[in-house]
Motif scaffolding. Structure first.
Motif: not given
Length: 458
Positions: A197-220
């Motif tokens: 239940x993530x409240x806020x714009x979709x862009x904020x959710x994308x920022x969180x997932x992008x941080x995970x992907x970058x730390x995991x060295x480009x995991x999709x």
């Protein structure tokens, strides 16, 4: 209706799942519902043991208490069990027992069916070889994966709900996931991201997932969520993977207990039961029709057999009537035959008289023919005492006395008797015919059957 329970928050989807509204705690349901639950006092973890997996819950509770991770009564559920040689790994979920009992008691008391599933259980169902899952439940992040029979679970908690804090925790979790998966020998994997239940714009959710992907060295990373708007008309938007998780739910994932579970399963399998009942009724109707046809055939066969039996009984009665013997008449015939045999004895009187008639030539007269047992006369040996014999008395004509013709006449008589099977032996007249005149014209012969003599021995 689908209900999301995340700690103290109760949310229900409306209008085909495009909107949501808040519910009070433990409301009275107006229709059947699917409830996805993330308890307030919940813990997810992983442990390894050796021995029999059937004792996993007992061993796990003992370890958690000894480590101080639980201090009160809890409900332990095994999310996944993986054997590796003599040891095994378990992925588990613990829920405070009072919260567990309150939820299930409420679900069982509803007038409508309420299917209750744990959110962590449904999220783990997305895990596949080469595909991991991140469950984002408010400030809590859980990473689930599986690689070559080895389970992986990582978790992280943000301090608050700010985007910077959530981004930092997601980045740290991505780094840990990359290292843990590399240690298990997996360097190529992708991630399904399930926000509860993530409240806020979709862009904020994308920022969180992008941080995970970058730390995991480009995991999709693929976000599995839908945007729900508040039904009260406000601008609030909720991003949730609730509908995707509900689609993964199966009967074995339900946590309902006792009679409530039976009611839920009965409702769930009602269409299948109806189809099975329809198919069974069709089969039974077909069998019943076949049995009716077979019964009619058997009935006709039985009628034919009964008719044949009646005819056979009639024939038996007729045969018995026609073949019934007249016992008194037969008895009389037997008595007559016995009497004739007694009279006849061992001789045929007709044959004997015919022989005497043919042999009595030249004026010889037969005076009498009688029977006696052999040996009754004087001079008979005892060996012939039991032979039946006939004594024939006769007389010669007066003009044949002391003549050759007399001798020839007697010789002819003896030879004729011999031809007819009788042996003629002269008998003393006084013995053979007592009371007769001792005239020289008289003669007597004792006749015995030649066959009898031969059968009796020499």
């Amino acid at each position: 209706m689908t209900i999301l329970v995340m700690g103290p928050r109760w949310l229900a989807t409306e209008h085909g799942g495009s909107q949501y509204r808040a519910l009070g705690h433990y409301p009275a349901l107006q229709r059947a519902s699917n409830l996805v639950w993330h308890p307030e006092q919940v813990s997810v973890g992983m442990a390894s043991f050796e021995g029999d997996p059937r004792h996993a819950v007992t061993l796990l509770e003992r370890r958690l208490r000894s480590q101080g991770e639980i201090s009160s009564d809890v409900k332990i559920l095994i999310l996944q069990l993986q054997r590796t040689g003599r040891s095994y790994q378990v992925l588990y979920v613990t829920v405070a027992l009072d919260e567990w009992q309150q939820m299930l008691s409420w679900a069982a008391a509803q007038a409508h069916i309420c299917r209750v599933s744990l959110m962590a259980v449904l999220a783990y169902k997305f895990v596949q070889p080469g595909r991991a899952v991140v469950l984002q439940a408010d400030r809590h992040f859980h990473f689930f994966a599986r690689h070559e029979g080895q389970l992986v679970h990582l978790q992280a908690v943000a301090v608050d709900h700010t985007l910077a804090d959530l981004e930092g925790v997601a980045s740290m979790l991505g780094l840990q996931a990359r290292e843990e998966m590399a240690a298990k020998g997996c360097t190529d994997f992708n991630v399904v991201w399930l926000p509860v239940a993530f409240e806020g714009p979709r862009s904020e959710l994308d920022v969180v997932t992008a941080a995970f992907s970058q730390a995991a060295q480009g995991v999709s990373v693929k976000v599995e969520s839908e945007a729900l708007r508040a039904s009260d008309g406000s601008a609030a938007v909720l991003h949730t993977g609730l509908k995707s998780m509900v689609r993964q739910a199966q009967s074995k994932d339900l946590v309902n207990e006792g009679n409530d579970l039976w009611h839920v399963l009965a409702r769930e399998y009602l269409p299948f039961g109806a189809l099975a009942a329809l198919a069974l009724s069709t089969v039974l109707a077909y069998l019943a029709y076949g049995w009716m046809v077979q019964a009619d055939v058997l009935r006709q066969q039985a009628q034919r057999l009964q008719a044949q039996e009646a005819d056979i009984r009639k024939n038996i009665a007729v045969i018995r009537r026609d073949t019934r013997l007249d016992a008194p008449g037969v008895k009389r015939q037997v008595e007559v035959l016995t009497l004739l045999k007694k009279i006849q004895g061992d001789h045929d009187p007709v044959r004997l008289l015919d022989a005497l008639r043919q042999g009595a030539q030249g004026g010889i007269r037969i005076l009498s023919v009688g029977t006696q047992r052999s040996g009754s006369g004087a001079g008979e040996t005892t060996t012939r005492a039991s032979e039946p014999a006939i004594v024939v008395d006769g007389t010669l004509p007066e003009n044949l006395i002391n003549s050759d013709r007399d001798t020839r006449s007697l010789s002819t008589l003896v030879k004729t008797l011999n031809d007819h099977g009788y042996r003629a032996e002269p008998v003393d007249i006084r013995t053979g015919v007592s009371g007769q005149d001792s005239s020289t014209r008289l003669f007597a012969y004792r006749l015995t059957r030649i066959e009898a003599r031969q059968e009796g021995g020499p």
